[in-house]
Design a protein around this motif. Structure first.
Motif, PDB file in Angstrom:
ATOM      1  N   GLY A 109      -2.766 -40.857 -44.735  1.00  0.00           N
ATOM      2  CA  GLY A 109      -1.554 -41.619 -44.998  1.00  0.00           C
ATOM      3  C   GLY A 109      -0.432 -41.338 -44.024  1.00  0.00           C
ATOM      4  N   GLU A 110      -0.720 -40.623 -42.933  1.00  0.00           N
ATOM      5  CA  GLU A 110       0.300 -40.316 -41.937  1.00  0.00           C
ATOM      6  C   GLU A 110       0.525 -41.528 -41.033  1.00  0.00           C
ATOM      7  N   PRO A 111       1.549 -41.464 -40.158  1.00  0.00           N
ATOM      8  CA  PRO A 111       1.798 -42.598 -39.258  1.00  0.00           C
ATOM      9  C   PRO A 111       0.619 -42.863 -38.324  1.00  0.00           C
ATOM     10  N   LEU A 112       0.576 -44.068 -37.824  1.00  0.00           N
ATOM     11  CA  LEU A 112      -0.433 -44.507 -36.871  1.00  0.00           C
ATOM     12  C   LEU A 112      -0.476 -43.574 -35.662  1.00  0.00           C
ATOM     13  N   LEU A 113      -1.669 -43.169 -35.249  1.00  0.00           N
ATOM     14  CA  LEU A 113      -1.815 -42.290 -34.082  1.00  0.00           C
ATOM     15  C   LEU A 113      -1.635 -43.083 -32.788  1.00  0.00           C
ATOM     16  N   ILE A 114      -0.936 -42.491 -31.818  1.00  0.00           N
ATOM     17  CA  ILE A 114      -0.741 -43.147 -30.519  1.00  0.00           C
ATOM     18  C   ILE A 114      -1.078 -42.236 -29.345  1.00  0.00           C
ATOM     19  N   ASP A 115      -1.136 -40.935 -29.570  1.00  0.00           N
ATOM     20  CA  ASP A 115      -1.379 -39.970 -28.491  1.00  0.00           C
ATOM     21  C   ASP A 115      -2.878 -39.726 -28.324  1.00  0.00           C
ATOM     22  N   ASN A 116      -3.352 -39.740 -27.076  1.00  0.00           N
ATOM     23  CA  ASN A 116      -4.794 -39.610 -26.809  1.00  0.00           C
ATOM     24  C   ASN A 116      -5.372 -38.300 -27.325  1.00  0.00           C
ATOM     25  N   THR A 141     -10.198 -44.139 -25.595  1.00  0.00           N
ATOM     26  CA  THR A 141      -8.813 -43.981 -25.162  1.00  0.00           C
ATOM     27  C   THR A 141      -8.573 -44.796 -23.892  1.00  0.00           C
ATOM     28  N   HIS A 142      -7.319 -44.835 -23.470  1.00  0.00           N
ATOM     29  CA  HIS A 142      -6.966 -45.316 -22.126  1.00  0.00           C
ATOM     30  C   HIS A 142      -5.689 -44.614 -21.697  1.00  0.00           C
ATOM     31  N   ASP A 143      -5.290 -44.781 -20.443  1.00  0.00           N
ATOM     32  CA  ASP A 143      -4.192 -43.992 -19.885  1.00  0.00           C
ATOM     33  C   ASP A 143      -2.861 -44.732 -19.794  1.00  0.00           C
ATOM     34  N   ARG A 144      -2.682 -45.821 -20.550  1.00  0.00           N
ATOM     35  CA  ARG A 144      -1.355 -46.420 -20.673  1.00  0.00           C
ATOM     36  C   ARG A 144      -0.748 -45.933 -21.984  1.00  0.00           C
ATOM     37  N   ASP A 145       0.395 -45.270 -21.896  1.00  0.00           N
ATOM     38  CA  ASP A 145       1.022 -44.703 -23.086  1.00  0.00           C
ATOM     39  C   ASP A 145       1.560 -45.792 -24.007  1.00  0.00           C
TER      40      ASP A 145
END
Length: 753
Positions: A335-342, A358-362
């Protein structure tokens, strides 16, 4: 459009135009360049902190001004064009100048789904963008989720670390290109790269595995929506017992295979924001996708990566007579926030996904998929996020700069600037440390992006919310706003109404002005103030908050209120604590509530439909799913001194002789009719015919439709939210509007003192 200077446009040879709105990063400058060239005008166009500034000179300047708003790029939004003369200054040709710096008052547009031109190039073997999963142009692609600040230039985005190759640089600098100043421009030679091949991703999905991919606003979990075993595994790994999953299909033609959709719903699916749209399910997917619900959340491919995955599935893993449908749900463990970090995604999703791509665009700003439905011909937001944020709500007048921090569930924040209110993307619940961090990040990002220093912070009246504590720690002047007043004001803000207006707020829980547990409220709102005209009859909540998670307890409360407490133990014999609950309800001090949400829970408990909830609103959603034709029990309610009681209806439901379908239909029809009666009496007593309808229960399409129809038939003017959800996602807008009206009223008083 305004014209200053006392001289009409046709008589002036050089004019300066200021265009305000969503006009940066959408191809507006090359559009202006082409238009000016068509009319053989001299001058320039440039981004500035307020939007776009244009100077034109030539005999056909007036024609240019007339055409300017008519042929704008698809993602552009023009709020205002001001025009004034600047004299004659001979120039040769028309040019595009570099952006001007200064205090920002423009905005970023929302992320947009892949446009038709880019989609054609994506599958064109002769294109340099062939099968490139990050293809974009000024008509599509990421915007808000990659922007760090304004003005919206490449150096202020997540693309700043990718040096353009010669071909991309040429496109970027060419006013005739669709990619002129497309800040996210990239190609296989110079842009971001995926960690895995498309063929491997498709093979994993086709092979019954769970795949995590990095989408536009955060990581998503994908799997085959027709494979019951992998859906069961996804639920187990994500610890999500019953809450429905959304499903993605590769084309609008594939929708008909899994759901029934009207023309307006198909148009929503294909719109640039690409939201999840709730449609009538045809029950052709794994049963665990949306257990015991009649509606299915469906979306089309959003990003190039999605299109490539479906193309690979169709090519290498074709299914006879069936289109591919894949679960597409947020990758947010626990239930935590959406993950964005690789790195976090690879670590946190290792126990959920079989493959993490993954990909390398932040991703600078995370944004969940938006969720909408069509209700009685209008768009109803359930969750407003990617594709719509940060498009502002236009207010009826300019207001002071305000930060409003919303509530504790389905949180959003709002920042006002002039006559605009910028409501953040859906943040989620603030019951985890990660959720609170995301909330704080969102506040910082919104304030810095808009370059706003608020004069006050508006917050919920509840003293123990994380958002309230944040407001108190801000050091700013505070304005506390009652929860249900904020719900009403959210609708009034987007409709440009200060009052007077009635408001019917049917909600789950909100801290009342008297410290009580409110939730079914009839209010009279005027300016920054409100009066409580009435409420639903209080019900006991045995176990306090636990009763909101266990509908059988609310069913037991109804039995006790009807004088049938001795029937609780046998009626709910499957619940270990049922034998003791009658004695608990006999004791003084049991918490009470006027919540409309608890009415639905009580009905579900009595009908044996959902004794215990695994997610918020489960009981109400399963009741709604049973309804085909709402029925009205004409003697099913009583209104005395502003208090609406459905005790007569619940006496019928408590007999145990009514099946769940009949019970659900009676609840919906009777509650709607009772509310219309309630509002009508208040309207006659106050002389007010405008009524705002809000609160989480208005996500129920049947209840919303029936109350709206009933109000219209009674000669009232019902207002339902169109730009915001009726649930707590709209609270921050309402808080901001009330705070603004209060400040303006204070300024008016001081001005007349």
């Amino acid at each position: 459009m305004t014209m200053d200077g006392g001289t009409s446009a046709p008589e002036v040879r050089r004019l300066r135009l200021h265009v305000r709105g969503a006009v940066q990063g959408v191809g507006f400058r090359p559009y202006v360049y082409g238009l000016a060239t068509r009319y053989r005008l001299g001058g320039f166009v440039a981004n500035d902190p307020h939007g776009v500034i244009i100077e034109v000179e030539g005999e056909r300047a007036a024609d240019f001004i007339t055409a300017l708003p008519l042929e704008k790029p698809p993602l552009a939004r023009i709020d205002d064009i001001s025009v004034h003369p600047v004299g004659t200054l001979a120039s040769e040709g028309f040019c595009i100048r570099a952006s001007e710096q200064g205090r920002v008052s423009t905005r970023i547009v929302a992320d947009a789904a892949t446009c038709k031109e880019c989609l054609r190039e994506l599958f064109d073997p002769s294109s340099r963008f062939h099968r490139y999963p990050f293809i974009n142009c000024t008509h599509c692609g990421p915007r808000y989720t990659i922007a760090e600040r304004l003005p919206y230039d490449r150096s202020a985005t997540a693309m700043k670390g990718f040096a353009m190759c010669r071909a991309c640089a040429d496109d970027y600098a060419n006013p005739d290109s669709r990619r002129f100043h497309a800040e996210a421009i990239a190609c296989p030679a110079c842009g971001p790269r995926l960690s895995h091949e498309i063929a491997d991703i498709a093979a994993a999905i086709a092979g019954g595995r769970i795949v995590a991919i990095k989408g536009l606003g955060g990581y998503q979990l994908l799997c085959d929506a027709r494979d019951s075993e992998v859906v069961r595994r996804l639920r187990q790994r994500k610890q999500r017992d019953q809450k429905p999953f959304a499903v993605m299909v590769g084309s609008v033609d594939a929708v008909a295979d899994i759901a029934d959709a009207e023309t307006a719903e198909l148009a929503l699916l294909e719109s640039s924001p690409r939201p999840i749209v709730l449609l009538r399910s045809r029950d052709r997917l794994a049963p665990a996708i949306a257990p015991e619900l009649s509606r299915l959340g469906v979306m089309l491919s959003v990003a190039p990566l999605h299109h490539l995955i479906f193309a690979a599935l169709n090519a290498a893993h074709a299914r006879a007579g069936k289109s591919w449908a894949i679960v597409a749900t947020s990758a947010n463990p626990g239930g935590e926030p959406l993950l964005i970090d690789n790195r976090q995604a690879e670590r946190r999703l290792a126990g959920i996904a079989d493959l993490v791509v993954t990909h390398d665009r932040d991703i600078v700003t995370r944004a969940d998929d938006s969720v909408v439905a069509m209700v009685a011909g209008r768009t109803q937001f359930i969750r407003r996020a990617r594709g719509y944020v940060p498009e502002p709500v236009r207010l009826a007048r300019s207001v002071p700069p305000i930060l409003a921090v919303g509530g504790a569930l389905k949180a959003t924040v709002t920042v006002t600037r002039g006559n605009e209110a910028f409501v953040s993307q859906h943040i989620g619940d603030l019951d985890t440390a990660a959720g609170v961090r995301f909330f704080e990040e969102t506040v910082d990002h919104l304030l810095s992006t808009l370059d706003i220093e608020p004069v006050v912070v508006a917050h919920d009246l509840h003293p123990n919310m994380a958002s309230t504590r944040f407001a108190e720690a801000s050091g700013k002047r505070l304005i506390a706003v009652q929860h249900h007043h904020a719900h009403a004001a959210s609708v009034m803000a987007e409709r440009g109404i200060a009052g007077p207006a009635l408001a019917l707020v049917l909600d789950g829980f909100g801290y009342g002005s008297d410290g009580g547990n409110w939730g079914g409220e009839l209010l009279a709102c005027d300016g920054a103030t409100f009066r409580r005209l009435g409420h639903l009859a209080p019900m006991k909540m045995p176990g306090g908050d636990r009763a909101a998670r266990e509908p059988w307890r609310m069913g037991a409360s109804v039995l006790h209120g009807l004088g049938r407490g001795d029937a609780i133990a046998t009626r709910f014999d499957a619940q270990p604590q049922a034998s003791r609950l009658g004695a608990v309800l006999d004791q003084p001090g049991v918490p009470t509530t006027t919540s409309a949400g608890r009415l639905f829970d009580a009905a579900a408990g009595l009908l044996g439909l959902c004794p215990v909830q695994s997610y918020e609103g489960e009981a109400a959603m399963k009741l709604e799913a049973l309804v085909r034709t709402p029925r009205i029990a004409q003697d099913g309610w009583v209104i005395e001194r502003g208090v609406l009681s459905l005790a007569p209806l619940f006496a019928r439901l408590a007999t145990g002789t009514i099946d769940p379908v009949e019970g659900a239909e009676l609840l919906h029809g009777t509650l709607a009719a009772a509310c219309v009666d309630w509002i009508g009496r208040a309207a006659r007593a106050t002389g007010i015919s405008t009524v705002a309808l809000s609160g989480g229960c208005f996500l129920n399409a049947i209840l919303s439709r029936e109350i709206e129809r009933g109000c219209i038939a009674a000669g009232l003017s019902p207002l339902l939210p169109r730009q915001m959800p009726p649930n707590d996602g709209g609270l921050s807008l309402g808080q901001a509007w009330i705070a603004a009206l209060g400040l303006l009223e204070q300024q008016d008083l001081e001005g007349t003192a």
